[in-house]
Motif scaffolding. Structure first.
Motif, PDB file in Angstrom:
ATOM      1  N   LEU A   1       0.842  -1.210   0.000  1.00 56.24           N
ATOM      2  CA  LEU A   1       0.000   0.000   0.000  1.00 56.24           C
ATOM      3  C   LEU A   1       0.870   1.250   0.000  1.00 56.24           C
ATOM      4  N   LEU A   2       1.949   1.212   0.791  1.00 53.47           N
ATOM      5  CA  LEU A   2       2.860   2.361   0.849  1.00 53.47           C
ATOM      6  C   LEU A   2       3.599   2.519  -0.472  1.00 53.47           C
ATOM      7  N   ARG A   3       4.065   1.429  -1.046  1.00 54.82           N
ATOM      8  CA  ARG A   3       4.753   1.515  -2.332  1.00 54.82           C
ATOM      9  C   ARG A   3       3.846   2.114  -3.401  1.00 54.82           C
ATOM     10  N   ALA A   4       2.586   1.699  -3.418  1.00 47.78           N
ATOM     11  CA  ALA A   4       1.640   2.236  -4.403  1.00 47.78           C
ATOM     12  C   ALA A   4       1.427   3.733  -4.203  1.00 47.78           C
ATOM     13  N   GLU A   5       1.379   4.178  -2.942  1.00 43.19           N
ATOM     14  CA  GLU A   5       1.188   5.607  -2.673  1.00 43.19           C
ATOM     15  C   GLU A   5       2.400   6.417  -3.116  1.00 43.19           C
ATOM     16  N   LEU A   6       3.600   5.881  -2.911  1.00 41.77           N
ATOM     17  CA  LEU A   6       4.806   6.582  -3.359  1.00 41.77           C
ATOM     18  C   LEU A   6       4.819   6.714  -4.872  1.00 41.77           C
ATOM     19  N   LEU A   7       4.388   5.667  -5.578  1.00 42.91           N
ATOM     20  CA  LEU A   7       4.305   5.745  -7.041  1.00 42.91           C
ATOM     21  C   LEU A   7       3.261   6.778  -7.462  1.00 42.91           C
ATOM     22  N   ARG A   8       2.154   6.847  -6.730  1.00 41.15           N
ATOM     23  CA  ARG A   8       1.109   7.826  -7.060  1.00 41.15           C
ATOM     24  C   ARG A   8       1.630   9.247  -6.889  1.00 41.15           C
ATOM     25  N   ILE A   9       2.335   9.490  -5.788  1.00 32.40           N
ATOM     26  CA  ILE A   9       2.903  10.820  -5.559  1.00 32.40           C
ATOM     27  C   ILE A   9       3.898  11.176  -6.650  1.00 32.40           C
ATOM     28  N   ALA A  10       4.674  10.183  -7.085  1.00 33.25           N
ATOM     29  CA  ALA A  10       5.669  10.424  -8.129  1.00 33.25           C
ATOM     30  C   ALA A  10       5.037  10.676  -9.483  1.00 33.25           C
ATOM     31  N   GLY A  11       3.746  10.337  -9.631  1.00 29.65           N
ATOM     32  CA  GLY A  11       3.096  10.516 -10.931  1.00 29.65           C
ATOM     33  C   GLY A  11       3.416   9.410 -11.904  1.00 29.65           C
ATOM     34  N   TRP A  12       3.861   8.274 -11.375  1.00 26.10           N
ATOM     35  CA  TRP A  12       4.251   7.165 -12.240  1.00 26.10           C
ATOM     36  C   TRP A  12       3.010   6.466 -12.796  1.00 26.10           C
ATOM     37  N   GLN A  13       3.077   6.109 -14.090  1.00 24.30           N
ATOM     38  CA  GLN A  13       2.000   5.376 -14.737  1.00 24.30           C
ATOM     39  C   GLN A  13       2.542   4.030 -15.183  1.00 24.30           C
ATOM     40  N   ALA A  14       1.942   2.980 -14.710  1.00 20.05           N
ATOM     41  CA  ALA A  14       2.431   1.641 -15.027  1.00 20.05           C
ATOM     42  C   ALA A  14       2.300   1.357 -16.516  1.00 20.05           C
TER      43      ALA A  14
END
Length: 467
Positions: free
Chosen positions: A379-392
């Motif tokens: 859950l934390l890893r996903a939030e960090l990616l969201r903050i970074a603006g990363w798109q899978a």
């Protein structure tokens, strides 16, 4: 035409240290073919066939063999630098490479051969139109790539993907400028330019494409630089345990004694190919211990430089008065995620909660997890990616630098102003044209069509010697 500063240069092109193979590279600059042939004769005892690998001895002035290896000759303009280039590939010992390098300098004394400066070979490639500036920067980025995703994106930039998108965008801006300036040159034409030429539609297309390229470049910059993530909070809330859980290794000492961590512990991890520089810090509290006070001061210094702050709390007590004071000192504009750790000791398990902040009109993200049990870490890893603006799944990104983002944002601002002038119709066409010109200059600075010598010096000075 060769640049005016194209002295003959030589350098060891492989990394320092011992290796199976070492390369010494010579670019002959304005000394030209005659110097290249003379050097081959002096170093290898023969003039080499162009673009053919020849196994030859590398000899000193007395004819004694220094090493044996592969020699390659690339005549201009079909070489990395666009000049006549000689590469000597021998054994990768530091001493033998220095002997070959010194022999090259000795043989090249008659035509003023000198040691290359950092990045000078790639700068020659840029000045001789073998690479544009974005591609030249991608050479260094490919060498320095710390993740597979970064290496792939740097390879795309080196192949010209980023440059092609920029050039296509510049072509669209130039085409629109031609229409605008033609109308300015013939004001007697009684036509509504904005309607007849569909200027607004063309500008909207440019802005849409610019937004897309900026989005790709942002993700590319993220791959290159990564995020600085600081773990902050009171002592004994599990910061070191969280660092270990994120890294998947026991990097930090974990004990139930408050104040165990007295200095920062930094570890770089990857999430979806993005480097995260996770920094565990000393617990924030009032203390009389001088060593711990120094560690706390360093914690606040790291928080000031952070891209993201993870504010760790004990899930059993939640946000205490001390935590409110700590949160009040966090710098504005830096994303903060509240991490309620030790859920294994509470009846509520890992989850994500979002709610409006009472102190400001912002959303607060709270993540409940157990670092000790490695529950809720995803859950934390996903939030960090969201903050970074990363798109899978975005395989098409190209590695970008901060200067590229600055130029793209400036171009965005100029096209936005152009759009505003377009709404005012014909009386603002001159301002419309000027904003398009400024946007074009910003885009051209990315690939080097419009770049100051000072910027070139700053860029290439960061390259390794021999490249």
């Amino acid at each position: 035409m060769l640049p005016l500063d194209s002295d003959p240069i030589v350098a060891i092109a492989t990394a320092p240290g011992r290796g199976g193979i070492g390369v010494v590279r010579v670019s002959f600059g304005r000394a030209g073919e005659a110097a290249a042939h003379a050097s081959m004769q002096a170093l290898c005892g023969q003039v080499l066939a162009p673009r053919h690998a020849s196994y030859v001895p590398f000899v000193d002035a007395a004819g004694e063999v220094l090493d044996r290896g592969i020699a390659l000759y690339f005549p201009a303009p079909h070489s990395y630098t666009g000049e006549h280039v000689l590469e000597l590939q021998g054994h990768g010992g530091p001493v033998v490479l220095q002997l070959v390098l010194q022999r090259c300098l000795e043989a090249g004394r008659t035509f003023n051969l000198r040691l290359a400066e950092p990045g000078e070979f790639t700068r020659r490639a840029f000045l001789n139109d073998k690479l544009d500036l974005a591609q030249a920067e991608a050479v260094a980025d490919l060498i320095e790539a710390s993740t597979e995703a970064a290496a792939r994106s740097a390879g795309r930039s080196l192949d010209g993907a980023f440059s092609r998108d920029i050039h296509a965008l510049v072509d669209d801006v130039v085409a629109l400028r031609m229409l605008v300036e033609a109308t300015l040159d013939f004001p007697e034409e009684e036509i509504d330019f904005l309607e007849a030429a569909d200027a607004r539609g063309k500008l909207a297309h440019i802005r849409t494409r610019l937004d897309y390229i900026l989005g790709e470049a942002r993700q590319g910059a993220l791959l290159r630089e990564g995020l600085s993530v600081v773990l902050a909070g009171q002592p004994n809330v599990g910061k070191s345990s969280l660092l270990n859980a994120l890294a998947g290794a026991e990097l930090a000492i974990v004990t139930p004694i408050a104040g165990t961590t007295r200095d920062k512990v930094t570890q770089t991890i990857q999430i979806e190919g993005i480097p995260l520089h996770v920094i565990d810090t000393a617990g924030l509290r009032e203390t009389e211990d001088e060593v711990e006070r120094i560690g706390i001061a360093r914690t606040w210094s790291e928080i000031e430089r952070a891209d993201v702050v993870l504010h760790l709390l004990d899930a059993r007590s939640g946000m205490t008065g001390e935590d409110v004071e700590i949160a009040g000192r966090f710098p504005s504009g830096v994303p903060v995620v509240r991490v309620l750790n030790k859920t294994d000791l509470t009846p509520i398990g890992p989850c994500v909660n979002r709610h409006a902040s009472t102190a400001a009109e912002t959303e607060v993200c709270e993540i409940r997890l157990s670092a000790k049990q490695s529950e809720g870490i995803e859950l934390l890893r996903a939030e960090l990616l969201r903050i970074a603006g990363w798109q899978a799944g975005t395989e098409s990104v190209y590695l970008a630098r901060e200067r590229h983002l600055i130029a793209l944002r400036a171009a965005q601002e100029h096209t936005a102003l152009a759009q505003a002038h377009a709404q005012e119709r014909a009386q603002s066409l001159d301002l419309f044209a000027e904003e398009l010109r400024l946007a074009q200059e910003e885009l051209n600075s990315i690939t080097g069509e419009f770049t100051s010598d000072d910027l070139l010096g700053a860029i290439f000075s960061r390259f390794c010697i021999g490249k």
